[in-house]
Scaffold this motif. Structure first.
Motif, PDB file in Angstrom:
ATOM      1  N   SER A   1      30.434 -15.633 -30.999  1.00  0.00           N
ATOM      2  CA  SER A   1      29.234 -16.061 -30.294  1.00  0.00           C
ATOM      3  C   SER A   1      28.344 -14.863 -29.992  1.00  0.00           C
ATOM      4  O   SER A   1      28.830 -13.782 -29.710  1.00  0.00           O
ATOM      5  CB  SER A   1      29.581 -16.780 -28.989  1.00  0.00           C
ATOM      6  OG  SER A   1      30.287 -15.913 -28.126  1.00  0.00           O
TER       7      SER A   1
ATOM      8  N   ASP B   1      23.435 -13.741 -24.668  1.00  0.00           N
ATOM      9  CA  ASP B   1      22.261 -14.487 -24.240  1.00  0.00           C
ATOM     10  C   ASP B   1      20.968 -13.937 -24.837  1.00  0.00           C
ATOM     11  O   ASP B   1      20.032 -14.691 -25.093  1.00  0.00           O
ATOM     12  CB  ASP B   1      22.145 -14.468 -22.713  1.00  0.00           C
ATOM     13  CG  ASP B   1      23.246 -15.283 -22.052  1.00  0.00           C
ATOM     14  OD1 ASP B   1      23.952 -16.006 -22.777  1.00  0.00           O
ATOM     15  OD2 ASP B   1      23.391 -15.196 -20.823  1.00  0.00           O
TER      16      ASP B   1
ATOM     17  N   PRO C   1      21.428 -17.312 -30.303  1.00  0.00           N
ATOM     18  CA  PRO C   1      20.656 -18.339 -29.587  1.00  0.00           C
ATOM     19  C   PRO C   1      19.384 -18.676 -30.344  1.00  0.00           C
ATOM     20  O   PRO C   1      18.763 -17.826 -30.973  1.00  0.00           O
ATOM     21  CB  PRO C   1      20.352 -17.670 -28.242  1.00  0.00           C
ATOM     22  CG  PRO C   1      21.462 -16.693 -28.057  1.00  0.00           C
ATOM     23  CD  PRO C   1      21.793 -16.186 -29.425  1.00  0.00           C
TER      24      PRO C   1
ATOM     25  N   ASN D   1      24.036 -19.473 -24.074  1.00  0.00           N
ATOM     26  CA  ASN D   1      24.994 -19.239 -25.152  1.00  0.00           C
ATOM     27  C   ASN D   1      26.329 -19.929 -24.896  1.00  0.00           C
ATOM     28  O   ASN D   1      27.383 -19.449 -25.288  1.00  0.00           O
ATOM     29  CB  ASN D   1      25.211 -17.736 -25.358  1.00  0.00           C
ATOM     30  CG  ASN D   1      25.747 -17.421 -26.734  1.00  0.00           C
ATOM     31  OD1 ASN D   1      25.357 -18.040 -27.713  1.00  0.00           O
ATOM     32  ND2 ASN D   1      26.624 -16.464 -26.808  1.00  0.00           N
TER      33      ASN D   1
END
Length: 402
Positions: free
Chosen positions: A101, A104, A135, A195
């Protein structure tokens, strides 16, 4: 070195305007890659003979940085194609990855490394590629600054080895099986607002729904997963079948390129998707069975048998009636799309002779929906709506058989 790598090395080629890899940091459990600008996306996969993990970064060019720690004994960089940089982690022993991932601000992506057995590594090597997106706000934004990449790697539950979960609630009550979508190395959709991962929202809603139902004392409940683990799609509905479930609800959260898209949607089984959007969504959810390349869904003969069972008109009619009931019972607390009931060929709905729905509880890409899906108050509101509909469904079923 491949011919392509060698050619780029000879002519000193670098892709025009691409983001450069600026540094690579390696710890025993994590890889961090820093960029001098935004990238489009990243993906990773496992290779054997010898043991390796490869990371492809779209919109990037190879740059500087290496390191070694834990199972990673070296990091190599090269240009896979003009638009994609590749990092290869040479491993001293078998290890796998998962759960990638971005941060942000769209500039950090984390990858945790987990040592595993040779058998587990061989399975992961057959499993193919896992993809990770920054994102949404940063994917569409022009490049302007430096960034980092990190990827996490939790353990996946091997196919066919899932233990049956505990059934909770008073004996003699009807049983609903609640499935929190995604989990483990499959995060599901990723919200651009913080996120955050679909798998976390679905688990929180499933747990809250269980608690609401148990508080009523009218229904027994089992969860396909009560923690962050990966389950094969077929295992999810097979758990419900083995437990003797009388209703199966798979909880998910949607995503869309259009940030205005919002509201919950209920899907029931159809061999023909109701529209092109539904067909694409079904394809995306069903692809979870082949995350990292291995087809975990079972033999073709089994699938054909399940499809035949699920064409039973009564089961599909009951599922459709429950969809309408859920919309009525939860509509005051949960916004629904105007076309709230759709049909699709979702693998997770293919439980024979058991009413089943897939509940897309909202859009992670919509600010209002995302706040609801990741807030305790919003999760409880969704759970209470689900619980009320489930209790009403079983009350009606009991009354009709008396």
């Amino acid at each position: 070195m491949s011919l392509l790598f060698a050619l780029f090395a000879i002519i000193g080629w670098q892709p025009a305007l691409a983001t450069a890899i600026e540094a690579v940091d390696v710890t025993p459990e994590r890889i961090t890659v820093q960029f001098d600008d935004y990238v489009e996306n990243a993906s990773a996969f496992v290779l054997e003979n010898p043991y390796r993990i490869a990371i492809d970064v779209a919109g990037a060019r190879a740059g500087q940085g290496s390191g070694q720690a834990g199972p990673v004994r070296a990091v190599r960089q090269g240009q896979y194609n003009p638009q994609t940089a590749r990092l290869v982690l040479d491993l001293a022993r078998p290890a796998i990855f998962g759960n990638g991932s971005f941060s942000d601000d769209g500039r950090t992506f984390t990858l945790d490394i987990q040592p595993v057995s040779q058998l587990r590594f061989a399975s992961a090597a057959n499993a193919g590629r896992a993809s990770f997106l920054p994102p949404m706000a940063f994917r569409a934004r022009p490049p302007r600054g430096r960034g980092e990449l990190t990827v996490r790697l939790p353990r996946a539950t091997p196919a066919g080895q899932t233990e049956l979960p505990e059934i909770q609630g008073p004996r003699g009550r009807p049983l609903v099986v609640i499935d929190a979508g995604h989990g483990g190395h499959d995060p599901g959709a990723i919200s651009p607002f913080g996120n955050r991962h679909e798998k976390d929202a679905t688990l929180a809603i499933a747990l809250a729904t269980r608690d609401a139902l148990l508080a009523s004392g009218r229904v027994r409940v089992a969860l396909t997963r009560s923690d962050d683990r990966f389950l094969v799609l077929r295992e999810r509905y097979e758990i419900a079948r083995r437990l003797g479930g009388e209703l199966f609800i798979s909880i998910h959260a949607d995503s869309a390129e259009n940030s205005d898209a919002h509201g919950a949607t209920i899907y029931t089984l159809s061999e023909v998707a109701s529209d092109r959007e539904t067909a694409r969504l079904a394809g995306r959810e069903n692809a979870a069975d082949v995350i990292n390349g291995v087809n975990l869904g079972g033999a073709d003969a089994d699938v054909r048998s399940i499809l035949i069972d699920l064409t039973q008109r009564e089961t599909m009619n009951i599922s459709a009636r429950f969809a309408s009931l859920l919309r009525r019972q939860a509509g005051s607390a949960v916004p629904f799309r105007s076309d709230f009931h759709r049909s699709a060929d979702f693998a997770v709905l293919k439980a024979p002779d058991m009413p089943s729905i897939l509940f897309e509880s909202g859009y992670l890409t919509n600010a209002s929906d995302a706040r609801r899906l990741f807030s305790r108050e919003g999760q409880r509101a969704i759970a209470n709506g689900l619980a009320t509909a489930i209790q009403t469904h079983f009350a009606r079923s009991t009354a009709s058989t008396d």
